[in-house]
Design a protein around this motif. Structure first.
Motif, PDB file in Angstrom:
ATOM      1  N   TYR A   1     132.145 -84.637  -4.396  1.00  0.00           N
ATOM      2  CA  TYR A   1     131.220 -85.752  -4.612  1.00  0.00           C
ATOM      3  C   TYR A   1     129.818 -85.274  -4.963  1.00  0.00           C
ATOM      4  O   TYR A   1     129.111 -85.931  -5.751  1.00  0.00           O
ATOM      5  CB  TYR A   1     131.199 -86.666  -3.391  1.00  0.00           C
ATOM      6  N   LEU A   2     129.401 -84.158  -4.404  1.00  0.00           N
ATOM      7  CA  LEU A   2     128.093 -83.607  -4.779  1.00  0.00           C
ATOM      8  C   LEU A   2     128.064 -83.261  -6.268  1.00  0.00           C
ATOM      9  O   LEU A   2     127.070 -83.513  -6.963  1.00  0.00           O
ATOM     10  CB  LEU A   2     127.761 -82.375  -3.935  1.00  0.00           C
TER      11      LEU A   2
ATOM     12  N   LEU B   1     126.094 -84.265   5.425  1.00  0.00           N
ATOM     13  CA  LEU B   1     127.435 -84.712   5.065  1.00  0.00           C
ATOM     14  C   LEU B   1     128.462 -84.305   6.126  1.00  0.00           C
ATOM     15  O   LEU B   1     129.299 -85.115   6.549  1.00  0.00           O
ATOM     16  CB  LEU B   1     127.836 -84.148   3.703  1.00  0.00           C
TER      17      LEU B   1
ATOM     18  N   ILE C   1     127.798 -91.057  -0.165  1.00  0.00           N
ATOM     19  CA  ILE C   1     128.812 -90.021   0.080  1.00  0.00           C
ATOM     20  C   ILE C   1     129.181 -89.974   1.559  1.00  0.00           C
ATOM     21  O   ILE C   1     130.354 -89.859   1.924  1.00  0.00           O
ATOM     22  CB  ILE C   1     128.336 -88.642  -0.407  1.00  0.00           C
ATOM     23  N   THR C   2     128.179 -90.084   2.440  1.00  0.00           N
ATOM     24  CA  THR C   2     128.471 -90.090   3.882  1.00  0.00           C
ATOM     25  C   THR C   2     129.328 -91.285   4.264  1.00  0.00           C
ATOM     26  O   THR C   2     130.115 -91.220   5.220  1.00  0.00           O
ATOM     27  CB  THR C   2     127.182 -90.109   4.736  1.00  0.00           C
TER      28      THR C   2
ATOM     29  N   LYS D   1     135.968 -81.988  -0.241  1.00  0.00           N
ATOM     30  CA  LYS D   1     135.660 -83.341  -0.694  1.00  0.00           C
ATOM     31  C   LYS D   1     134.155 -83.532  -0.860  1.00  0.00           C
ATOM     32  O   LYS D   1     133.691 -84.179  -1.807  1.00  0.00           O
ATOM     33  CB  LYS D   1     136.214 -84.346   0.323  1.00  0.00           C
ATOM     34  N   ALA D   2     133.379 -82.974   0.065  1.00  0.00           N
ATOM     35  CA  ALA D   2     131.921 -83.068  -0.022  1.00  0.00           C
ATOM     36  C   ALA D   2     131.414 -82.396  -1.296  1.00  0.00           C
ATOM     37  O   ALA D   2     130.548 -82.933  -2.000  1.00  0.00           O
ATOM     38  CB  ALA D   2     131.290 -82.445   1.218  1.00  0.00           C
TER      39      ALA D   2
ATOM     40  N   LYS E   1     122.399 -91.811  -3.021  1.00  0.00           N
ATOM     41  CA  LYS E   1     123.686 -91.216  -3.375  1.00  0.00           C
ATOM     42  C   LYS E   1     124.263 -90.430  -2.200  1.00  0.00           C
ATOM     43  O   LYS E   1     125.475 -90.488  -1.943  1.00  0.00           O
ATOM     44  CB  LYS E   1     123.524 -90.323  -4.611  1.00  0.00           C
TER      45      LYS E   1
ATOM     46  N   LEU F   1     133.073 -90.298   2.790  1.00  0.00           N
ATOM     47  CA  LEU F   1     133.598 -88.940   2.951  1.00  0.00           C
ATOM     48  C   LEU F   1     134.761 -88.855   3.938  1.00  0.00           C
ATOM     49  O   LEU F   1     135.695 -88.067   3.754  1.00  0.00           O
ATOM     50  CB  LEU F   1     132.466 -87.990   3.381  1.00  0.00           C
TER      51      LEU F   1
END
Length: 309
Positions: free
Chosen positions: A115-116, A94, A143-144, A111-112, A139, A147
């Protein structure tokens, strides 16, 4: 107002013309669906928009200017094929992809983590990607994509490998991003997802755009004399009625198309006479799946094949 214009885009691979002079427009603040069956030319179109493929001819205009590298910097691209390094850990992945877009620091880490947790992957942040299921890898790939807070999102078959719960979660996040003003291009062959999420669509078939515009306007145009009926009984007997043009059986829901001059009230009367238990009777309604079948001519092909059985 159109944020993105695709003009006469063309791409061939040898003798195969994958994309054939296609044009469409993407409005501001919308979820735009580039839809069509597998192999229709969707991914090739997206790759030209992202400058992965150079078009043989045509251009893509971003707010009045031909796109270049700056579009890549503003966009988050989720490819159909996973582009992750499977030996890397989730957390490192990420941060690495965010850094490629020039984003680092505590805000990105915060932020990472957000979302995790949202995708129920926080406890796997130190796992290698190869140890995750295909759905969980999808998933992480999503996210990547979001992000670094891109202005544009281009999502190629984003629901691949996801179970129903995570599919709903992803749809929720896509709509949340739309509410933030993101421009989202959804590339899919799944008509039900496109119908639930998209404001505007372009239907591509054999490298050509055969339908383009507001989804609501397209549905209104195709829904004329179309009736959706929810019931458990077989309604194929309706084909013998003089007012019915066709019957499409989708399980518990049937789509009836009336001939010119046919009236919904007469159809309803016939159903009541047959003691059909009707859970839903909706005139002038049609699904995107049915529009796809009609627009591509598959309804004629299927009817012809059926006649030969």
């Amino acid at each position: 107002m159109y944020v993105l214009e695709v003009k006469e885009l063309t791409k061939s691979f040898g003798k195969i013309k994958a994309v054939d002079h296609i044009s469409f427009t993407v409005p501001e603040g919308s979820v735009f669906g580039l839809i069509g069956r597998n192999g229709a030319g969707k991914t090739t179109t997206i790759r030209m928009m992202m400058n992965i493929y150079l078009p043989d001819s045509g251009e893509v205009i971003l707010r009045g200017t031909k796109i270049g590298q700056e579009f890549k910097d503003k966009a988050g691209y989720l490819p159909e094929e996973r582009g992750l390094y499977k030996k890397m850990k989730v957390w490192d992945t990420l941060l690495y992809f965010a850094e490629l877009k020039g984003k680092t620091g505590r805000e990105i880490e915060k932020k990472a983590n957000y979302y995790l947790k949202k995708f129920e992957l926080f406890d796997r942040k130190n796992s290698k990607l190869e140890d995750l299921s295909k759905g969980n890898q999808q998933k992480i790939q999503f996210i990547t994509t979001i992000l670094h807070d891109p202005e544009f999102l281009i999502l190629d078959e984003p629901f691949s490998g996801l179970d129903p719960i995570n599919t709903d979660l992803l749809k929720e996040i896509i709509l949340e991003l739309k509410s933030q003003g993101k421009i989202i291009i959804l590339c899919t062959h799944l008509m039900d997802f496109a119908e639930r999420l998209c404001d505007h669509i372009a239907l591509i078939e054999k490298g050509k755009i055969i339908l383009h515009g507001s989804l609501s306007e397209i549905k209104t145009r195709f829904a004329k004399k179309n009736i959706l009926i929810s019931c458990e009984e077989d309604l194929m007997f309706l084909k013998d009625l003089g007012i019915v043009d066709s019957v499409m059986d989708n399980g518990n829901e049937k789509s009836i198309k009336l001939k010119n001059g046919g009236e919904p009230q007469e159809l309803l009367r016939q159903l009541i006479q047959k003691n059909i238990i009707i859970k839903k009777f909706a005139a002038d309604e049609i699904s995107l799946h049915e529009i796809f079948i009609e627009a591509t001519g598959e309804d004629k092909r299927l009817n012809t094949e059926g006649a030969n059985v």
